[in-house]
Design a protein around this motif. Structure first.
Motif, PDB file in Angstrom:
ATOM      1  N   UNK A   1       0.834  -1.213   0.000  1.00  0.00           N
ATOM      2  CA  UNK A   1       0.000   0.000   0.000  1.00  0.00           C
ATOM      3  C   UNK A   1       0.866   1.258   0.000  1.00  0.00           C
ATOM      4  N   UNK A   2       0.504   2.208  -0.825  1.00  0.00           N
ATOM      5  CA  UNK A   2       1.286   3.446  -0.950  1.00  0.00           C
ATOM      6  C   UNK A   2       1.387   4.161   0.400  1.00  0.00           C
ATOM      7  N   UNK A   3       0.338   4.110   1.183  1.00  0.00           N
ATOM      8  CA  UNK A   3       0.363   4.713   2.523  1.00  0.00           C
ATOM      9  C   UNK A   3       1.497   4.109   3.349  1.00  0.00           C
ATOM     10  N   UNK A   4       1.650   2.794   3.301  1.00  0.00           N
ATOM     11  CA  UNK A   4       2.704   2.122   4.061  1.00  0.00           C
ATOM     12  C   UNK A   4       4.079   2.544   3.558  1.00  0.00           C
ATOM     13  N   UNK A   5       4.230   2.623   2.240  1.00  0.00           N
ATOM     14  CA  UNK A   5       5.513   3.026   1.664  1.00  0.00           C
ATOM     15  C   UNK A   5       5.919   4.402   2.177  1.00  0.00           C
ATOM     16  N   UNK A   6       4.990   5.351   2.131  1.00  0.00           N
ATOM     17  CA  UNK A   6       5.309   6.712   2.550  1.00  0.00           C
ATOM     18  C   UNK A   6       5.454   6.832   4.058  1.00  0.00           C
ATOM     19  N   UNK A   7       4.870   5.923   4.810  1.00  0.00           N
ATOM     20  CA  UNK A   7       5.077   5.899   6.253  1.00  0.00           C
ATOM     21  C   UNK A   7       6.490   5.513   6.630  1.00  0.00           C
ATOM     22  N   UNK A   8       7.166   4.828   5.749  1.00  0.00           N
ATOM     23  CA  UNK A   8       8.536   4.376   6.005  1.00  0.00           C
ATOM     24  C   UNK A   8       9.603   5.371   5.557  1.00  0.00           C
ATOM     25  N   UNK A   9       9.171   6.521   5.044  1.00  0.00           N
ATOM     26  CA  UNK A   9      10.125   7.522   4.549  1.00  0.00           C
ATOM     27  C   UNK A   9      10.442   8.550   5.632  1.00  0.00           C
ATOM     28  N   UNK A  10      11.648   9.059   5.610  1.00  0.00           N
ATOM     29  CA  UNK A  10      12.038  10.122   6.552  1.00  0.00           C
ATOM     30  C   UNK A  10      11.260  11.396   6.265  1.00  0.00           C
ATOM     31  N   UNK A  11      11.044  11.683   4.993  1.00  0.00           N
ATOM     32  CA  UNK A  11      10.322  12.892   4.588  1.00  0.00           C
ATOM     33  C   UNK A  11       8.844  12.595   4.392  1.00  0.00           C
ATOM     34  N   UNK A  12       8.009  13.563   4.746  1.00  0.00           N
ATOM     35  CA  UNK A  12       6.584  13.461   4.460  1.00  0.00           C
ATOM     36  C   UNK A  12       6.372  13.635   2.958  1.00  0.00           C
ATOM     37  N   UNK A  13       5.257  13.151   2.426  1.00  0.00           N
ATOM     38  CA  UNK A  13       5.028  13.211   0.983  1.00  0.00           C
ATOM     39  C   UNK A  13       4.695  14.590   0.426  1.00  0.00           C
ATOM     40  N   UNK A  14       4.417  15.559   1.277  1.00  0.00           N
ATOM     41  CA  UNK A  14       3.938  16.873   0.823  1.00  0.00           C
ATOM     42  C   UNK A  14       4.770  17.483  -0.302  1.00  0.00           C
ATOM     43  N   UNK A  15       6.074  17.405  -0.213  1.00  0.00           N
ATOM     44  CA  UNK A  15       6.949  18.016  -1.210  1.00  0.00           C
ATOM     45  C   UNK A  15       6.997  17.282  -2.538  1.00  0.00           C
ATOM     46  N   UNK A  16       6.318  16.143  -2.615  1.00  0.00           N
ATOM     47  CA  UNK A  16       6.384  15.330  -3.836  1.00  0.00           C
ATOM     48  C   UNK A  16       5.055  15.245  -4.578  1.00  0.00           C
TER      49      UNK A  16
ATOM     50  N   UNK B   1       7.476  -4.869   5.382  1.00  0.00           N
ATOM     51  CA  UNK B   1       8.378  -3.942   4.717  1.00  0.00           C
ATOM     52  C   UNK B   1       8.951  -3.000   5.762  1.00  0.00           C
ATOM     53  N   UNK B   2      10.181  -2.575   5.522  1.00  0.00           N
ATOM     54  CA  UNK B   2      10.862  -1.634   6.399  1.00  0.00           C
ATOM     55  C   UNK B   2      11.418  -0.510   5.534  1.00  0.00           C
ATOM     56  N   UNK B   3      12.038   0.468   6.155  1.00  0.00           N
ATOM     57  CA  UNK B   3      12.661   1.558   5.410  1.00  0.00           C
ATOM     58  C   UNK B   3      13.818   1.015   4.581  1.00  0.00           C
ATOM     59  N   UNK B   4      14.424   1.865   3.775  1.00  0.00           N
ATOM     60  CA  UNK B   4      15.569   1.437   2.965  1.00  0.00           C
ATOM     61  C   UNK B   4      16.666   0.810   3.812  1.00  0.00           C
ATOM     62  N   UNK B   5      16.853   1.330   5.010  1.00  0.00           N
ATOM     63  CA  UNK B   5      17.922   0.811   5.859  1.00  0.00           C
ATOM     64  C   UNK B   5      17.418  -0.162   6.924  1.00  0.00           C
ATOM     65  N   UNK B   6      16.203  -0.714   6.742  1.00  0.00           N
ATOM     66  CA  UNK B   6      15.705  -1.784   7.595  1.00  0.00           C
ATOM     67  C   UNK B   6      15.012  -1.357   8.868  1.00  0.00           C
ATOM     68  N   UNK B   7      14.606  -0.094   8.976  1.00  0.00           N
ATOM     69  CA  UNK B   7      13.939   0.385  10.185  1.00  0.00           C
ATOM     70  C   UNK B   7      12.421   0.280  10.046  1.00  0.00           C
ATOM     71  N   UNK B   8      11.761   0.113  11.186  1.00  0.00           N
ATOM     72  CA  UNK B   8      10.301   0.067  11.210  1.00  0.00           C
ATOM     73  C   UNK B   8       9.745   1.484  11.126  1.00  0.00           C
ATOM     74  N   UNK B   9       8.453   1.588  10.874  1.00  0.00           N
ATOM     75  CA  UNK B   9       7.791   2.896  10.837  1.00  0.00           C
ATOM     76  C   UNK B   9       8.014   3.650  12.149  1.00  0.00           C
TER      77      UNK B   9
ATOM     78  N   UNK C   1      -2.143  11.032  12.772  1.00  0.00           N
ATOM     79  CA  UNK C   1      -1.566  12.196  12.080  1.00  0.00           C
ATOM     80  C   UNK C   1      -1.752  12.051  10.570  1.00  0.00           C
ATOM     81  N   UNK C   2      -1.521  10.843  10.070  1.00  0.00           N
ATOM     82  CA  UNK C   2      -1.667  10.569   8.636  1.00  0.00           C
ATOM     83  C   UNK C   2      -3.098  10.833   8.185  1.00  0.00           C
ATOM     84  N   UNK C   3      -4.045  10.282   8.924  1.00  0.00           N
ATOM     85  CA  UNK C   3      -5.464  10.461   8.569  1.00  0.00           C
ATOM     86  C   UNK C   3      -5.827  11.939   8.518  1.00  0.00           C
ATOM     87  N   UNK C   4      -5.362  12.701   9.501  1.00  0.00           N
ATOM     88  CA  UNK C   4      -5.651  14.122   9.567  1.00  0.00           C
ATOM     89  C   UNK C   4      -5.079  14.873   8.367  1.00  0.00           C
TER      90      UNK C   4
END
Length: 166
Positions: free
Chosen positions: A68-83, A137-145, A159-162
């Motif tokens: 799920x795209x939501x899960x992918x973006x939850x694993x990123x250091x940056x929020x999706x707003x800038x993209x 799934x984890x982040x690129x370097x293997x970290x959890x959300x 926070x995501x829902x809001x």
């Protein structure tokens, strides 16, 4: 005679744009490969470009591949707003020398790494153990959300829902 010139001109323009597009994809994949190598991972194999999408809030209910795209973006250091409105390319690799190798009991066939590139820059990605057993799934370097965001899943989800599911 003019028709022939127009036809050849149109064909030439089509070929040039097709070639330029292939170069862009190849350049993005090279950026992804260089990033992986810069992290100290060894590439075993490459799956090439797996996905391509333009990021929009409405897409957060969709999946990329099986994630799920939501899960992918939850694993990123940056929020999706800038993209938002930008084209995202996802490249897949199997790597070794990844932190998940040491953490996971089912490790034996490398780690699947998915690198996200936008405008010629790596913007994030995600990973998981490459095995027959379904793993998270984890982040690129293997970290959890929770490790990436520094808050609990429940706090992040509220926070995501809001912010993105209005």
């Amino acid at each position: 005679m003019k028709k022939v010139i127009y036809i050849f001109s149109a064909i030439a323009v089509f070929i040039i744009f097709s070639y330029a597009n292939k170069l862009n994809v190849t350049d993005n994949e090279k950026v992804a490969q260089q990033y992986i190598k810069s992290q100290g991972y060894k590439i075993i194999s490459s799956s090439g470009q797996l996905e391509k999408y333009t990021l929009e809030k409405s897409k957060f209910s969709e999946t990329v591949g099986i994630v799920p795209l939501k899960q992918i973006w939850g694993l990123q250091k940056n929020d999706p707003d800038g993209y938002f409105g930008k084209r995202i390319y996802v490249y897949g690799f199997i790597v070794t020398k990844h932190p998940l190798e040491k953490k996971h009991i089912n490790f034996k066939n490398g780690v699947s790494v998915y690198v996200m590139v936008s405008e010629g820059t790596v913007i994030g990605g995600y990973s998981r153990i490459n095995s027959n057993i379904l793993t998270n799934f984890t982040s690129l370097d293997g970290k959890t959300l929770e490790q990436v965001k520094g808050i609990s899943f429940e706090q992040w989800n509220e926070k995501w829902k809001k912010n993105y599911e209005n």
